[in-house]
Design a protein around this motif. Structure first.
Motif, PDB file in Angstrom:
ATOM      1  N   VAL A 182     143.437  94.072  -2.678  1.00 54.30           N
ATOM      2  CA  VAL A 182     143.152  93.572  -4.013  1.00 54.30           C
ATOM      3  C   VAL A 182     141.921  92.666  -4.002  1.00 54.30           C
ATOM      4  N   TYR A 183     140.975  92.935  -4.895  1.00 54.43           N
ATOM      5  CA  TYR A 183     139.830  92.073  -5.115  1.00 54.43           C
ATOM      6  C   TYR A 183     139.227  92.426  -6.467  1.00 54.43           C
ATOM      7  N   THR A 184     138.565  91.486  -7.115  1.00 61.46           N
ATOM      8  CA  THR A 184     137.899  91.751  -8.396  1.00 61.46           C
ATOM      9  C   THR A 184     136.506  91.154  -8.346  1.00 61.46           C
ATOM     10  N   ASN A 185     135.496  91.993  -8.473  1.00 64.58           N
ATOM     11  CA  ASN A 185     134.092  91.589  -8.515  1.00 64.58           C
ATOM     12  C   ASN A 185     133.490  92.004  -9.848  1.00 64.58           C
ATOM     13  N   LEU A 186     132.231  91.675 -10.070  1.00 62.44           N
ATOM     14  CA  LEU A 186     131.579  91.961 -11.343  1.00 62.44           C
ATOM     15  C   LEU A 186     131.588  93.446 -11.686  1.00 62.44           C
ATOM     16  N   TYR A 187     131.251  94.290 -10.711  1.00 65.11           N
ATOM     17  CA  TYR A 187     131.051  95.706 -10.996  1.00 65.11           C
ATOM     18  C   TYR A 187     132.044  96.621 -10.290  1.00 65.11           C
ATOM     19  N   GLN A 188     132.865  96.096  -9.421  1.00 67.92           N
ATOM     20  CA  GLN A 188     133.779  96.932  -8.648  1.00 67.92           C
ATOM     21  C   GLN A 188     134.961  96.095  -8.181  1.00 67.92           C
ATOM     22  N   GLY A 189     136.121  96.727  -8.108  1.00 67.53           N
ATOM     23  CA  GLY A 189     137.282  95.979  -7.668  1.00 67.53           C
ATOM     24  C   GLY A 189     138.528  96.833  -7.586  1.00 67.53           C
ATOM     25  N   CYS A 190     139.563  96.259  -7.003  1.00 62.55           N
ATOM     26  CA  CYS A 190     140.870  96.891  -6.879  1.00 62.55           C
ATOM     27  C   CYS A 190     141.895  95.916  -7.435  1.00 62.55           C
ATOM     28  N   THR A 191     142.518  96.262  -8.552  1.00 61.08           N
ATOM     29  CA  THR A 191     143.442  95.343  -9.224  1.00 61.08           C
ATOM     30  C   THR A 191     144.879  95.497  -8.750  1.00 61.08           C
ATOM     31  N   VAL A 192     145.223  96.663  -8.203  1.00 62.92           N
ATOM     32  CA  VAL A 192     146.575  96.907  -7.692  1.00 62.92           C
ATOM     33  C   VAL A 192     146.459  97.646  -6.366  1.00 62.92           C
ATOM     34  N   ALA A 193     147.137  97.134  -5.338  1.00 65.96           N
ATOM     35  CA  ALA A 193     147.221  97.820  -4.047  1.00 65.96           C
ATOM     36  C   ALA A 193     148.597  97.510  -3.473  1.00 65.96           C
TER      37      ALA A 193
END
Length: 393
Positions: A268-279
């Motif tokens: 899980v990570y959230t960046n400006l242009y890309q991310g993973c909200t659920v893992a």
């Protein structure tokens, strides 16, 4: 430090648009906001209820009800949208249907589940701050995508669940223009789901569209099939077909996690242009997003997008799954410094001479996605949003 990068990004965005914070664009007529307190942001009309005090901040959202949130005539640009609702369960967020119409068209350019639209694959809400969407404390839904229109804009929301949502709040910020921007593209969003498919068939998150435009990105949710146990699922490559591409794409990545800027699996990570909200490995649920903002993707004739359904695991693990009749097809094996491409050089994985190594394989899982894009026209020939049962179950 993170806020510093957000400010740098915003400054860069204004630079690209040829605007500055201290200047009023010459074509702007006025700025306003539509909400329950003042639908369409009518001049000298806001907050009348309860003698100017807070009186109409929210409404109940009954089962089966459609609310019109904006219905403007003339040219303008929607700049920001904000919502909050009492029931933020995945079932309710998938049942709420958000539609946007441009220039008096009867077919919406946006027709998607509410929760998925705001960047949340599987309609599972998390705290998030990105270049296009935000949910700072997990209780609200913000969109910062610019949405121009030439002769009018209409936005509706429908509660297609069997339950009422006790409260819905919203506001939509917009500017009215003196005249239409002739080169402005129309914003679109498309949601789809594929619960299963034949082995080797890519999940098409955006069917072919004809015209000129810009692919803005997507969010995607995946529920992996239990028959594959804990094997890897994110080996699939994203393919973008455009302007002359037919059987093979000109844009093809190297893997799912690579497409969203990470590597060797997903956390899980959230960046400006890309991310993973659920893992979530225990529930076998995953959701991620990628926005093509600094890396712009334009097309001038046609466009479509797909992702391979592909996983990986060691040879003996794959042999056991095949023995248990799991639907899969080995396509490549990495053994030491040797790569064997099994579709070019067919080999039986149960053969005694099959090398021991990492095996990539076709699989099939439950995929859903929302694709965002701009077009030079206010409607497309894309299919309508599936029914609420298909979205939820």
């Amino acid at each position: 430090m993170r806020h510093y990068f957000v400010l740098i990004s915003l400054a860069f965005t204004f630079f690209l648009q040829g605007q500055s914070l201290h200047q009023i664009p010459k074509n702007v007529k006025r700025s306003s906001i539509s909400s329950f307190e003042n639908f369409n942001g009518v001049i000298n009309n806001g907050g009348k209820i309860n003698k100017g005090a807070k009186g109409h901040a929210f409404e109940e959202f009954k089962a089966g009800e459609t609310k019109t949130l904006l219905d403007l005539k003339g040219p303008g640009i929607i700049q920001r949208m904000w919502f909050t609702v009492r029931d933020r369960s995945p079932e309710m967020l998938r049942a709420m249907r958000l539609r946007m119409y441009w220039d008096g068209q009867s077919k919406p350019a946006v027709d998607v589940p509410f929760g998925d639209f705001f960047g949340f694959g599987l309609a599972k809400v998390v705290r998030m701050e990105t270049a296009l969407f935000a949910n700072p404390e997990g209780r609200s839904f913000n969109c910062f995508i610019s949405m121009p229109f030439k002769t009018g804009a209409k936005i509706t929301i429908t509660n297609e669940s069997e339950l009422a949502n006790e409260m819905i709040f919203y506001d939509i910020d917009f500017v009215e223009l003196k005249k239409p921007e002739p080169d402005a593209l129309y914003f679109h969003a498309f949601w789809t789901r594929q619960k299963s498919s034949e082995l080797g068939k890519d999940f098409e998150f955006l069917p072919r569209i004809e015209g000129k435009g810009r692919y803005l990105g997507l969010n995607m949710g995946i529920k992996t099939d239990a028959c594959y146990e804990n094997t890897g699922w994110c080996e699939g490559e994203v393919k973008l077909y455009m302007d002359g591409d037919a059987q093979y794409p000109s844009y093809v990545g190297t893997g799912t996690e690579d497409y969203i800027g990470t590597a060797w699996g997903l956390g899980v990570y959230t960046n400006l242009y890309q991310g993973c909200t659920v893992a979530n490995d225990s529930t076998r649920e995953y959701a991620f997003y990628r926005f093509h903002v600094p890396d712009q993707v334009f097309f001038f004739q046609h466009f479509s997008g797909a992702i391979q359904q592909m996983g990986g695991e060691m040879r003996d693990y794959i042999r056991r799954l095949l023995t248990n009749n799991a639907p899969l097809k080995p396509i490549m094996v990495l053994a030491g410094d040797k790569t064997i491409r099994l579709l070019d050089q067919p080999k039986d994985i149960f053969d005694a001479g099959f090398p021991d190594g990492w095996v990539n394989f076709y699989r099939r899982d439950d995929y859903s996605s929302t694709a965002y894009f701009y077009m030079d026209r206010p409607t497309t020939s894309l299919p309508a949003l599936p029914g609420v049962k298909e979205r939820i179950n």
